[in-house]
Design a protein around this motif. Structure first.
Motif, PDB file in Angstrom:
ATOM      1  N   ALA A 197      -7.331  12.022  -4.861  1.00  0.00           N
ATOM      2  CA  ALA A 197      -8.042  10.892  -5.479  1.00  0.00           C
ATOM      3  C   ALA A 197      -7.250  10.371  -6.675  1.00  0.00           C
ATOM      4  CB  ALA A 197      -9.438  11.326  -5.905  1.00  0.00           C
ATOM      5  N   THR A 198      -6.619  11.269  -7.415  1.00  0.00           N
ATOM      6  CA  THR A 198      -5.793  10.852  -8.554  1.00  0.00           C
ATOM      7  C   THR A 198      -4.588  10.067  -8.069  1.00  0.00           C
ATOM      8  OG1 THR A 198      -6.470  12.848  -9.755  1.00  0.00           O
ATOM      9  CG2 THR A 198      -4.534  11.682 -10.568  1.00  0.00           C
ATOM     10  N   GLN A 199      -3.948  10.581  -7.018  1.00  0.00           N
ATOM     11  CA  GLN A 199      -2.791   9.859  -6.481  1.00  0.00           C
ATOM     12  C   GLN A 199      -3.182   8.456  -6.013  1.00  0.00           C
ATOM     13  OE1 GLN A 199      -1.800  12.863  -3.535  1.00  0.00           O
ATOM     14  NE2 GLN A 199      -0.048  13.591  -4.713  1.00  0.00           N
ATOM     15  N   ARG A 200      -4.323   8.359  -5.307  1.00  0.00           N
ATOM     16  CA  ARG A 200      -4.763   7.047  -4.800  1.00  0.00           C
ATOM     17  C   ARG A 200      -5.094   6.103  -5.950  1.00  0.00           C
ATOM     18  NH1 ARG A 200      -7.468  10.272  -0.931  1.00  0.00           N
ATOM     19  NH2 ARG A 200      -9.374  10.188  -2.161  1.00  0.00           N
ATOM     20  N   ARG A 201      -5.755   6.623  -6.989  1.00  0.00           N
ATOM     21  CA  ARG A 201      -6.145   5.762  -8.117  1.00  0.00           C
ATOM     22  C   ARG A 201      -4.908   5.220  -8.840  1.00  0.00           C
ATOM     23  NH1 ARG A 201      -8.426   1.747  -9.755  1.00  0.00           N
ATOM     24  NH2 ARG A 201      -9.002   1.650 -11.974  1.00  0.00           N
ATOM     25  N   LEU A 202      -3.888   6.057  -9.001  1.00  0.00           N
ATOM     26  CA  LEU A 202      -2.655   5.594  -9.653  1.00  0.00           C
ATOM     27  C   LEU A 202      -1.982   4.504  -8.834  1.00  0.00           C
ATOM     28  CD1 LEU A 202      -1.341   9.042 -10.920  1.00  0.00           C
ATOM     29  CD2 LEU A 202      -2.090   7.131 -12.352  1.00  0.00           C
ATOM     30  N   GLU A 203      -2.064   4.622  -7.512  1.00  0.00           N
ATOM     31  CA  GLU A 203      -1.488   3.582  -6.657  1.00  0.00           C
ATOM     32  C   GLU A 203      -2.313   2.302  -6.733  1.00  0.00           C
ATOM     33  OE1 GLU A 203      -1.146   5.357  -2.819  1.00  0.00           O
ATOM     34  OE2 GLU A 203       0.427   6.754  -3.445  1.00  0.00           O
ATOM     35  N   GLU A 204      -3.633   2.433  -6.886  1.00  0.00           N
ATOM     36  CA  GLU A 204      -4.473   1.237  -7.056  1.00  0.00           C
ATOM     37  C   GLU A 204      -4.121   0.518  -8.355  1.00  0.00           C
ATOM     38  OE1 GLU A 204      -8.380   3.203  -4.814  1.00  0.00           O
ATOM     39  OE2 GLU A 204      -8.407   2.804  -6.966  1.00  0.00           O
ATOM     40  N   ILE A 205      -3.828   1.283  -9.407  1.00  0.00           N
ATOM     41  CA  ILE A 205      -3.541   0.681 -10.716  1.00  0.00           C
ATOM     42  C   ILE A 205      -2.137   0.087 -10.754  1.00  0.00           C
ATOM     43  CG2 ILE A 205      -3.235   1.186 -13.179  1.00  0.00           C
ATOM     44  CD1 ILE A 205      -5.287   3.472 -12.826  1.00  0.00           C
ATOM     45  N   HIS A 206      -1.146   0.839 -10.238  1.00  0.00           N
ATOM     46  CA  HIS A 206       0.254   0.453 -10.450  1.00  0.00           C
ATOM     47  C   HIS A 206       0.969  -0.009  -9.190  1.00  0.00           C
ATOM     48  CE1 HIS A 206       0.119   1.936 -14.581  1.00  0.00           C
ATOM     49  NE2 HIS A 206      -0.451   3.055 -14.144  1.00  0.00           N
ATOM     50  N   GLY A 207       0.318   0.061  -8.036  1.00  0.00           N
ATOM     51  CA  GLY A 207       0.958  -0.378  -6.801  1.00  0.00           C
ATOM     52  C   GLY A 207       1.321   0.783  -5.902  1.00  0.00           C
ATOM     53  N   GLN A 208       1.306   0.536  -4.605  1.00  0.00           N
ATOM     54  CA  GLN A 208       1.511   1.614  -3.640  1.00  0.00           C
ATOM     55  C   GLN A 208       2.931   2.146  -3.607  1.00  0.00           C
ATOM     56  OE1 GLN A 208       0.007   0.394   0.169  1.00  0.00           O
ATOM     57  NE2 GLN A 208      -2.081   0.986  -0.364  1.00  0.00           N
ATOM     58  N   ASP A 209       3.857   1.456  -4.297  1.00  0.00           N
ATOM     59  CA  ASP A 209       5.244   1.931  -4.257  1.00  0.00           C
ATOM     60  C   ASP A 209       5.562   2.908  -5.380  1.00  0.00           C
ATOM     61  OD1 ASP A 209       4.936  -0.113  -6.126  1.00  0.00           O
ATOM     62  OD2 ASP A 209       6.994  -0.844  -5.886  1.00  0.00           O
ATOM     63  N   VAL A 210       4.587   3.230  -6.261  1.00  0.00           N
ATOM     64  CA  VAL A 210       4.875   4.212  -7.308  1.00  0.00           C
ATOM     65  C   VAL A 210       4.869   5.616  -6.713  1.00  0.00           C
ATOM     66  CG1 VAL A 210       3.906   2.789  -9.146  1.00  0.00           C
ATOM     67  CG2 VAL A 210       2.446   4.484  -7.999  1.00  0.00           C
ATOM     68  N   THR A 246       3.609   8.891 -13.480  1.00  0.00           N
ATOM     69  CA  THR A 246       3.797   7.911 -12.399  1.00  0.00           C
ATOM     70  C   THR A 246       5.046   7.098 -12.686  1.00  0.00           C
ATOM     71  OG1 THR A 246       1.443   7.770 -11.980  1.00  0.00           O
ATOM     72  CG2 THR A 246       2.764   5.932 -11.240  1.00  0.00           C
ATOM     73  N   VAL A 247       5.848   6.871 -11.672  1.00  0.00           N
ATOM     74  CA  VAL A 247       7.138   6.224 -11.919  1.00  0.00           C
ATOM     75  C   VAL A 247       7.450   5.189 -10.844  1.00  0.00           C
ATOM     76  CG1 VAL A 247       8.377   8.072 -10.695  1.00  0.00           C
ATOM     77  CG2 VAL A 247       9.580   6.700 -12.389  1.00  0.00           C
ATOM     78  N   ARG A 248       8.114   4.149 -11.284  1.00  0.00           N
ATOM     79  CA  ARG A 248       8.671   3.156 -10.360  1.00  0.00           C
ATOM     80  C   ARG A 248      10.040   2.752 -10.887  1.00  0.00           C
ATOM     81  NH1 ARG A 248       5.179  -0.767 -10.751  1.00  0.00           N
ATOM     82  NH2 ARG A 248       4.170  -0.769  -8.713  1.00  0.00           N
TER      83      ARG A 248
END
Length: 685
Positions: free
Chosen positions: A148-161, A205-207
């Motif tokens: 759930a944490t991983q999904r939420r970070l992708e919702e905030i910063h984009g699925q490519d993080v 989280t990184v991009r």
């Protein structure tokens, strides 16, 4: 240095207390310390002094990539954390590797690694993008499960993080909490998830949009073709009817579906098993998860791994005609053995594993156990190999008669397992809080004589047709559980193999076997098999394995493809292809030995490590019989330790490296400090 190929040139020092970032040039450490764990060792030596505890703000989490990371060299996507381990007993400096795509993305964002120090005032996560590092509130993430944490970070910063996160286990300082990234890759050993939690750090989280340029692209392509040749077959989803260890499989009602996935950036293999549409511990809908080597025993644990082939002489001691990387075994793509091998019959002699009777096969319960560990962020090894067998064996021997967990102990019950792990992760009640401190600490509080050393009478050897003693706690050295050590789990391996593995464990600070599975040639096995404790070949084989482990965590590459005993300069070729710096096999071995001796200096300076401590820590587990009823004597073990220390250039009386050894490694400044601290062996006249 004008250009450092294979690296992007910067290490970030991130202070969570005051929210500042400063930059350290990677060239301060590389190439003398290669990368990965060897750089971490140097930073820890310079910056973390004796007396620092795992949960102190002064403890640091040091993370490094290697020169191969993000270059396309196979397995180079693996990276390394080091820190003071809260899960070791006593707390000591330790390390943990992790796969996934996070390391490559860090480089694309402009960093070769980072040093986390201090403690954030409130739950925090870091967002890194192309050279900029932001400190963001994690209040809305704190308490969330891993996925759930991983999904939420992708919702905030984009699925490519790409992210690394901890679950509730880390937040609640459960001492064996892990750090997780994509494809259920974890830094499971050492309890680094709890160190993140102690710093109020939920995630990073990184991009990045940069590139990493290897020095020799043609050589990189050559390595991609050669490593693990032939490459694994891209297979469709497979419908399986059974599940378990080959030779000890159980039928699954309705079957199940498997696919294969790679575990890290750049890898040309797909050895990990992706289990599709499995029962979840948290919701009605089915989930997918990646099965690792230990996951398989969550489903059923009534007998040990059958002896022979990969688990016995054939896997540990190899011939040029019959050897293969372990990733082939995981993906079940091992070629048929070459029967023209003159050692074939002896090398592949089959034999049954011990009967253990811990729990019967239950496919749904196994999936639930794995899902609980994945989502809470817990080292599965401690749960599957230590906690649950301890409860199973202890209950059968009656040691828990006066213990009230609030629910009857029954490891066959999915309901009990859910209740138990939830109780520990959230530190509910006296026993939840106690077991969250880790098995070694909990058993000592309860009373080791009864709750650790009580003999389980349900182990039965099919090798010698006899019941054999086994303690209800499968503890080995430094507060960790056995792993290929001749007793308990994966016990059914030949004596020269478990003798060597115990020596690996003796000089470590955590379970060594996730990066240091023991390997040697079959020709050496034939010379040492009758008396492994008095053969210098055992000591040399262990040292080779230790150096290969340093290389794998520094170059970086994967334990499932390395070492290749018949391509001995593979790691040196990887380093040279990435950096353009010529590195011979001998020079690579010296670099690995330097890193190993620096690690040795840390545990001597910071934790008073001596020969007496090491021998007494490892010797007890070897007093229980292996499947053939064999043990080692005190004299045999000390003779082997003498051989090993002498080959290492360490003093036999103290176990400390001599000045000559430090100087040979180019570690004069380390030798000077050790001498000032009274940690240099006396020169015998």
């Amino acid at each position: 240095m004008d250009k450092l190929y294979g690296y992007v040139g910067k290490i970030a020092r991130i202070n969570l207390t005051d929210g500042t970032v400063s930059i350290i040039p990677t060239s301060n450490y590389v190439p003398k310390y290669i990368g990965g764990r060897s750089v971490c060792n140097k930073i820890f030596w310079d910056e973390v002094k004796p007396g620092t505890n795992a949960f102190d703000p002064e403890n640091k989490v040091i993370y490094m990539t290697g020169p191969t990371t993000a270059t396309g060299i196979p397995t180079g996507g693996r990276t390394v954390f080091t820190s003071i381990s809260p899960n070791s007993l006593p707390e000591q400096y330790a390390w943990s590797g992790i796969g996934g795509w996070f390391g490559a993305e860090m480089k694309f964002a402009g960093f070769d690694g980072f040093i986390l120090e201090g403690k954030a005032a409130e739950p925090t996560y870091l967002y890194i993008e192309d050279g900029e590092i932001k400190f963001l509130s994690a209040r809305n993430l704190w308490g969330k499960l891993v996925h759930a944490t991983q999904r939420r970070l992708e919702e905030i910063h984009g699925q490519d993080v790409k992210s690394i996160v901890i679950g509730p286990a880390g937040e609640n300082l459960m001492r064996n909490a892990s750090v997780t990234t994509s494809n259920d890759n974890v830094a499971a050993k050492a309890g680094l998830g709890a160190v993140f939690g102690s710093k109020n750090l939920k995630a990073i989280t990184v991009r990045g949009t940069g590139t990493v340029v290897p020095a020799d692209i043609n050589k990189v392509l050559e390595l991609r073709k050669k490593m693990s040749h032939p490459p694994m077959i891209q297979r469709p989803i497979i419908q399986e009817t059974h599940h378990g260890v080959p030779g000890a499989q159980s039928e699954v009602s309705g079957g199940w579906q498997r696919a294969q996935v790679a575990c890290s950036y750049g890898c040309n293999q797909h050895c990990m098993c992706l289990m599709l549409d499995m029962k979840s511990a948290f919701k009605e809908e089915k989930v997918n998860h990646v099965e690792k080597c230990v996951s398989i025993f969550a489903f059923g644990f009534s007998q040990d791994v059958p002896y022979g082939g990969p688990g016995g002489v054939g896997g540990v001691f190899q011939t040029e005609q019959n050897h293969y990387p372990a990733c082939k075994m995981l993906s079940r793509e091992v070629d048929p053995p070459d029967t023209s091998d003159p050692y074939f019959e002896l090398e592949f002699a089959p034999g049954p594993g011990d009967i253990l009777d811990f729990w019967k096969h239950d496919f749904d319960k196994g999936n639930v156990i794995n899902d609980l560990c994945n989502e809470y962020g817990i080292d599965k090894w401690d749960v599957i190999i230590w906690l649950l067998p301890w409860l199973s064996m202890g209950k059968k021997e009656g040691v828990f008669a006066d213990i009230d967990f609030g629910m009857e102990i029954d490891v066959e019950s999915e309901k009990f397992v859910r209740y138990l792990i939830d109780m520990i992760v959230y530190r509910k009640g006296y026993y939840g809080n106690l077991l969250a401190e880790g098995m070694a600490r909990a058993i000592r509080v309860l009373g080791k004589e009864k709750f650790g050393d009580t003999i389980y009478h349900g182990r039965y050897s099919r090798m010698i047709d006899k019941q054999l003693d086994l303690p209800i706690s499968l503890e080995t050295a430094w507060g960790h559980s056995v792993h290929w050590q001749g007793r308990g789990f994966e016990a059914s391996i030949a004596k020269p193999a478990w003798v060597a593995t115990n020596l690996h464990q003796m000089t470590a600070t955590r379970d060594t076997q996730t990066i240091q599975h023991h390997h040697d040639t079959f020709e050496n096995y034939l010379q040492l098999k009758d008396d492994p404790c008095r053969s210098v070949l055992t000591a040399r084989g262990v040292i080779m394995g230790e150096h290969k482990a340093e290389m794998k965590d520094s170059v970086t590459c994967c334990d499932w493809q390395s070492p290749d005993l018949f391509w001995t300069d593979m790691e040196a070729q990887m380093f040279t292809a990435a950096t353009g710096i010529p590195m011979s096999e001998e020079e690579m071995n010296l670099a690995a030995e330097r890193s190993r001796n620096l690690f040795r200096a840390i545990i001597i300076r910071n934790y008073e490590r001596t020969r007496e401590l090491e021998v007494n820590a490892i010797f007890p587990i070897m007093q229980y019989p292996d499947p053939w009823g064999e043990t080692v004597t005190w004299d045999e073990w000390n003779d082997l330790v003498d051989l090993y220390y002498a080959e290492r250039g360490w003093d036999k009386e103290t176990g400390w490296p001599t000045r000559e050894t430090y100087d040979r490694m180019g570690l004069k400044e380390v030798a000077d400090e050790m001498e000032l601290n009274g940690k240099m062996p006396l020169i015998k006249k």
